[in-house]
Design an enzyme around this catalytic site. Structure first.
Site, PDB file in Angstrom:
ATOM      1  N   CYS A  81       0.819  -1.215   0.000  1.00 22.49           N
ATOM      2  CA  CYS A  81       0.000   0.000   0.000  1.00 22.49           C
ATOM      3  C   CYS A  81       0.851   1.262   0.000  1.00 22.49           C
ATOM      4  CB  CYS A  81      -0.916  -0.004   1.220  1.00 22.49           C
ATOM      5  SG  CYS A  81      -2.211  -1.256   1.147  1.00 22.49           S
ATOM      6  N   CYS A 136     -17.498 -13.692  40.874  1.00 24.30           N
ATOM      7  CA  CYS A 136     -18.741 -13.443  40.138  1.00 24.30           C
ATOM      8  C   CYS A 136     -19.649 -14.639  40.369  1.00 24.30           C
ATOM      9  CB  CYS A 136     -18.462 -13.189  38.661  1.00 24.30           C
ATOM     10  SG  CYS A 136     -17.576 -14.524  37.828  1.00 24.30           S
TER      11      CYS A 136
END
Length: 416
Positions: free
Chosen positions: A204, A354
């Site tokens: 590119c 949790c």
């Protein structure tokens, strides 16, 4: 063609994630179940550049729970024309750090694992093996073929694309797709058997690239990953999407797998080993303790000999159903913000829990990345605590943790 979902769902979304993803969850193909799969998914994006930038943004926006970024470069001014995850203020900073901050602005509950390094033969399996699906946004052929061969050996799906000037190609490679899908395995070497010689194909920097086209393709790559995770739609397996931006034409070319992959004779064992290595590398410096060990530490803390803070990262409604005495409630979505972390002390150890464990692990990863030390997880979460403490405090056993101190909830084995 039916592809089974790549990821099991978590038990429930947080309140914040439910609100943020409400429009997406209304899609009948995805719905609540698919959204919970995304929350439990681990996606690796190779390169935080032109393709990786939009992919990262839309993966985060879609609610992917863990996003890994591999990039060893710093942001340069010429990147900003197409690498939209970075801004002018990020020039000179590591791309992984800049991208992680952008993700946090969109989806604060997402765990971002920063791999500030270049992928090579020595680390590829350990890094890639820790994820469910890989998105290749790299810009050189040696790395692309390394990624393909590693994914083929590990049995992982690979979302691949290439952009140059106004042209792009996009496909999904999976050397060993699930047998029930009826698909033939296909990978990069079926499209390009060998890498081109150095200088044969311009990059590119030499040929140029349209930034908006990178945005289109990177977004499509995120879409393919979402489809694989949730098991919806028809992924681009055995098909190459060809985009001509100047003419506005999208065409499709069939790609037939040859069955000749750099496959491991035992991909399941290799994948398990690689995932174990990757999770160990990204898990941080925390340990685990059992419910009975936590009881002992709580007792010692009450006696002034073991100062620590117990943090519950579940949602308020979960905490109301069953809670460990003196636990500080800080839902994961709040903990992952700068303000949430500021409420936690850095001078004493933290014990996190949790429902079953995954959210506490995500919290620990984020805290470890933020410089917290002395992190410990409660193995099995509140489920293990309720079972173990209830058994220990049966009638006649006597304990300060008995009675109204703990209200037992169902010991379901659903995901977290």
């Amino acid at each position: 063609m039916a592809i089974p979902p790549l990821v099991e769902p978590i038990a429930r979304l947080s309140g914040a994630e439910s609100v943020r993803t409400a429009r997406q969850r209304r899609l009948p193909q995805l719905n609540e179940l698919g959204q919970r799969r995304l929350a439990n998914a681990r996606v690796l994006v190779l390169g935080a550049g032109g393709l990786g930038s939009p992919a990262l943004i839309y993966l985060a926006a879609a609610g992917v729970g863990t996003i890994g970024i591999v990039d060893g470069d710093d942001v340069e001014p010429s990147n900003l024309q197409r690498q939209i995850v970075h801004g002018q203020a990020d020039v000179g900073r590591p791309k992984v750090a800049s991208a992680a901050e952008s993700i946090a602005q969109i989806a604060p509950e997402a765990v971002v694992v920063q791999h500030a390094e270049r992928l090579d033969a020595g680390n590829a399996a350990a890094i890639i093996g820790g994820y469910d699906v890989v998105i290749d946004g790299t810009d050189n052929f040696p790395t692309r073929f390394l990624v393909n061969d590693t994914c083929a050996a590990l049995g992982l799906p690979l979302v691949w694309a290439s952009v140059l000037r106004f042209d792009a190609q996009l496909s999904v490679f999976w050397a060993t797709p699930p047998a029930e899908s009826g698909l033939t395995g296909v990978h990069l070497r079926d499209l390009f058997p060998t890498p081109p010689t150095e200088g044969e194909v311009p990059n590119c920097a030499e040929a140029g690239v349209l930034g908006a086209l990178c945005g289109q393709v990177g977004s499509l790559m995120a879409t393919e990953a979402i489809k694989l995770i949730a098991g919806i739609g028809a992924p681009l397996i055995g098909r190459v999407l060809v985009i001509d931006a100047l003419s506005g034409r999208f065409t499709e070319v069939p790609l037939i797998g040859t069955g000749i992959a750099a496959a491991d004779p035992n991909p399941a064992a290799t994948l398990a080993a690689a995932r174990g290595s990757a999770r160990a590398a990204t898990a941080g410096a925390w340990s685990t303790l059992t419910p009975m060990e936590l009881v002992a530490r709580l007792t010692a803390r009450a006696e002034g000999t073991d100062p620590f803070v117990l943090v519950d990262v579940r949602e308020p409604d979960e905490h109301a159903e069953s809670a460990i005495p003196d636990a500080v409630l800080l839902p994961l979505g709040d903990l992952l913000t700068e303000a949430g972390m500021a409420t936690l002390p850095r001078d004493v150890p933290l014990v996190l829990h949790c429902h079953l464990g995954p959210r506490a692990e995500r919290a620990a990863m984020a805290l470890d990345a933020a410089g917290f030390t002395g992190l410990t997880l409660l193995a099995g979460g509140i489920v293990a605590w309720d079972v173990a403490v209830a058994a220990r405090t049966a009638p006649g056993r006597g304990s300060k943790w008995a009675g109204d101190a703990v209200s037992n909830e169902s010991t379901t084995t659903a995901g977290n």
